[in-house]
Design a protein around this motif. Structure first.
Motif, PDB file in Angstrom:
ATOM      1  N   ASP A 113      -2.660   2.635  -3.853  1.00 32.32           N
ATOM      2  CA  ASP A 113      -4.519   2.480  -3.360  1.00 32.32           C
ATOM      3  C   ASP A 113      -5.185   1.772  -4.469  1.00 32.32           C
ATOM      4  O   ASP A 113      -6.783   1.609  -3.896  1.00 32.32           O
ATOM      5  N   GLY A 114      -4.747   1.633  -4.941  1.00 30.75           N
ATOM      6  CA  GLY A 114      -5.600  -0.256  -5.502  1.00 30.75           C
ATOM      7  C   GLY A 114      -5.859   0.624  -6.933  1.00 30.75           C
ATOM      8  O   GLY A 114      -6.122  -0.778  -7.583  1.00 30.75           O
ATOM      9  N   TYR A 115      -5.664   1.726  -7.669  1.00 32.28           N
ATOM     10  CA  TYR A 115      -5.842   1.675  -8.381  1.00 32.28           C
ATOM     11  C   TYR A 115      -5.695   1.498  -9.992  1.00 32.28           C
ATOM     12  O   TYR A 115      -3.848   1.295  -9.434  1.00 32.28           O
ATOM     13  N   THR A 158      -5.168  -9.472 -15.712  1.00 31.06           N
ATOM     14  CA  THR A 158      -5.713  -8.580 -14.748  1.00 31.06           C
ATOM     15  C   THR A 158      -4.393  -8.048 -13.664  1.00 31.06           C
ATOM     16  O   THR A 158      -4.287  -9.938 -13.426  1.00 31.06           O
ATOM     17  N   ILE A 159      -4.163  -7.791 -13.171  1.00 28.65           N
ATOM     18  CA  ILE A 159      -3.233  -7.273 -12.450  1.00 28.65           C
ATOM     19  C   ILE A 159      -4.384  -7.083 -10.947  1.00 28.65           C
ATOM     20  O   ILE A 159      -4.967  -6.509 -10.788  1.00 28.65           O
ATOM     21  N   SER A 160      -3.500  -7.735  -9.770  1.00 30.02           N
ATOM     22  CA  SER A 160      -4.456  -7.910  -8.828  1.00 30.02           C
ATOM     23  C   SER A 160      -2.719  -7.824  -7.467  1.00 30.02           C
ATOM     24  O   SER A 160      -1.749  -7.632  -7.930  1.00 30.02           O
ATOM     25  N   LYS A 161      -3.467  -7.152  -6.597  1.00 24.72           N
ATOM     26  CA  LYS A 161      -2.428  -7.864  -5.084  1.00 24.72           C
ATOM     27  C   LYS A 161      -3.510  -8.467  -4.146  1.00 24.72           C
ATOM     28  O   LYS A 161      -4.341  -7.666  -3.492  1.00 24.72           O
ATOM     29  N   ASP A 162      -1.966  -8.741  -3.108  1.00 22.72           N
ATOM     30  CA  ASP A 162      -3.078  -8.541  -1.864  1.00 22.72           C
ATOM     31  C   ASP A 162      -1.909  -8.199  -0.259  1.00 22.72           C
ATOM     32  O   ASP A 162      -0.789  -8.731  -0.289  1.00 22.72           O
ATOM     33  N   ASN A 163      -2.334  -7.261   0.243  1.00 23.46           N
ATOM     34  CA  ASN A 163      -1.725  -6.743   0.493  1.00 23.46           C
ATOM     35  C   ASN A 163      -1.330  -6.846   2.199  1.00 23.46           C
ATOM     36  O   ASN A 163       0.379  -6.656   2.383  1.00 23.46           O
ATOM     37  N   ALA A 164      -2.192  -8.339   2.646  1.00 20.55           N
ATOM     38  CA  ALA A 164      -1.980  -8.898   3.860  1.00 20.55           C
ATOM     39  C   ALA A 164      -0.671  -9.698   3.199  1.00 20.55           C
ATOM     40  O   ALA A 164       0.276 -10.297   4.538  1.00 20.55           O
ATOM     41  N   ASP A 171       8.378   0.962  -7.050  1.00 25.02           N
ATOM     42  CA  ASP A 171       8.802   1.800  -6.785  1.00 25.02           C
ATOM     43  C   ASP A 171       7.775   2.261  -6.106  1.00 25.02           C
ATOM     44  O   ASP A 171       6.702   2.460  -6.184  1.00 25.02           O
ATOM     45  N   SER A 172       7.728   4.136  -4.914  1.00 21.81           N
ATOM     46  CA  SER A 172       7.217   4.343  -3.879  1.00 21.81           C
ATOM     47  C   SER A 172       6.876   5.401  -5.329  1.00 21.81           C
ATOM     48  O   SER A 172       7.472   7.140  -5.028  1.00 21.81           O
ATOM     49  N   ASP A 198       0.396  -1.233  -0.398  1.00 23.72           N
ATOM     50  CA  ASP A 198       0.137   0.085   0.189  1.00 23.72           C
ATOM     51  C   ASP A 198       0.977   1.211  -0.186  1.00 23.72           C
ATOM     52  O   ASP A 198      -0.003   2.312  -0.422  1.00 23.72           O
ATOM     53  N   GLU A 199       2.511   1.153   0.304  1.00 22.69           N
ATOM     54  CA  GLU A 199       2.589   2.292   0.054  1.00 22.69           C
ATOM     55  C   GLU A 199       3.710   2.679  -1.276  1.00 22.69           C
ATOM     56  O   GLU A 199       4.946   3.082  -1.514  1.00 22.69           O
ATOM     57  N   LEU A 200       3.767   1.189  -1.809  1.00 21.72           N
ATOM     58  CA  LEU A 200       4.066   0.847  -3.338  1.00 21.72           C
ATOM     59  C   LEU A 200       3.822   0.663  -4.747  1.00 21.72           C
ATOM     60  O   LEU A 200       2.257   0.493  -4.762  1.00 21.72           O
ATOM     61  N   THR A 201       3.554   1.578  -5.871  1.00 16.65           N
ATOM     62  CA  THR A 201       3.383   1.040  -7.093  1.00 16.65           C
ATOM     63  C   THR A 201       4.004   0.430  -7.083  1.00 16.65           C
ATOM     64  O   THR A 201       5.168   0.110  -8.243  1.00 16.65           O
ATOM     65  N   THR A 202       3.246  -0.705  -8.081  1.00 18.57           N
ATOM     66  CA  THR A 202       4.270  -2.267  -8.566  1.00 18.57           C
ATOM     67  C   THR A 202       3.289  -2.157 -10.381  1.00 18.57           C
ATOM     68  O   THR A 202       2.457  -1.564 -10.369  1.00 18.57           O
TER      69      THR A 202
END
Length: 125
Positions: free
Chosen positions: A54-56, A68-74, A98-99, A30-34
């Motif tokens: 932010d998930g965008y 489809t790109i997605s992420k699991d912050n946990a 990166d930030s 949640d602190e990074l853009t990937t």
């Protein structure tokens, strides 16, 4: 120090699916853009998709419609679900992080400072 490691590549027939994973360490997602990029043999690297902290999500032309790109912050893991794969999707796929400040367009490769070693995807006809 942020580190990323891709997995999940392999060989599939055209029309098949693969899910790539990228485990991230050093900072939370949640602190990074990937993002995901790919490079086919003899071609330049191209963007596939990115996701902001932010998930965008944002997709390059190569990733629109079937990926489809997605992420699991946990789990601090990034994913790329690839469906209806075509032989032209054959490439080395790279995860990058990166930030990068929140935005709406796909960041360029030059904006990412951390890259993985890549995972090979081969699609046969």
């Amino acid at each position: 120090q942020v580190q990323v490691m891709e997995s999940g590549g392999g060989s599939v027939q055209a029309g098949g699916s693969l899910r790539l994973s990228c485990t991230v360490s050093g900072l939370s997602l949640d602190e990074l853009t990937t993002g995901w990029f790919r490079r086919a043999a003899g071609k330049e690297r191209e963007g596939v998709a990115s996701i902001y902290g932010d998930g965008y999500t944002s997709y390059a032309d190569s990733g629109k419609g079937r990926f489809t790109i997605s992420k699991d912050n946990a789990e601090n893991t990034l994913y790329l679900q690839m469906n209806s794969l075509k032989p032209e999707d054959t490439a080395m796929y790279y995860c990058a992080a990166d930030s990068i400040p929140a935005g709406r367009a796909c960041p360029e490769a030059a904006e990412f400072g951390t890259w993985g070693q890549g995972t090979q995807v081969t699609v046969s006809s």
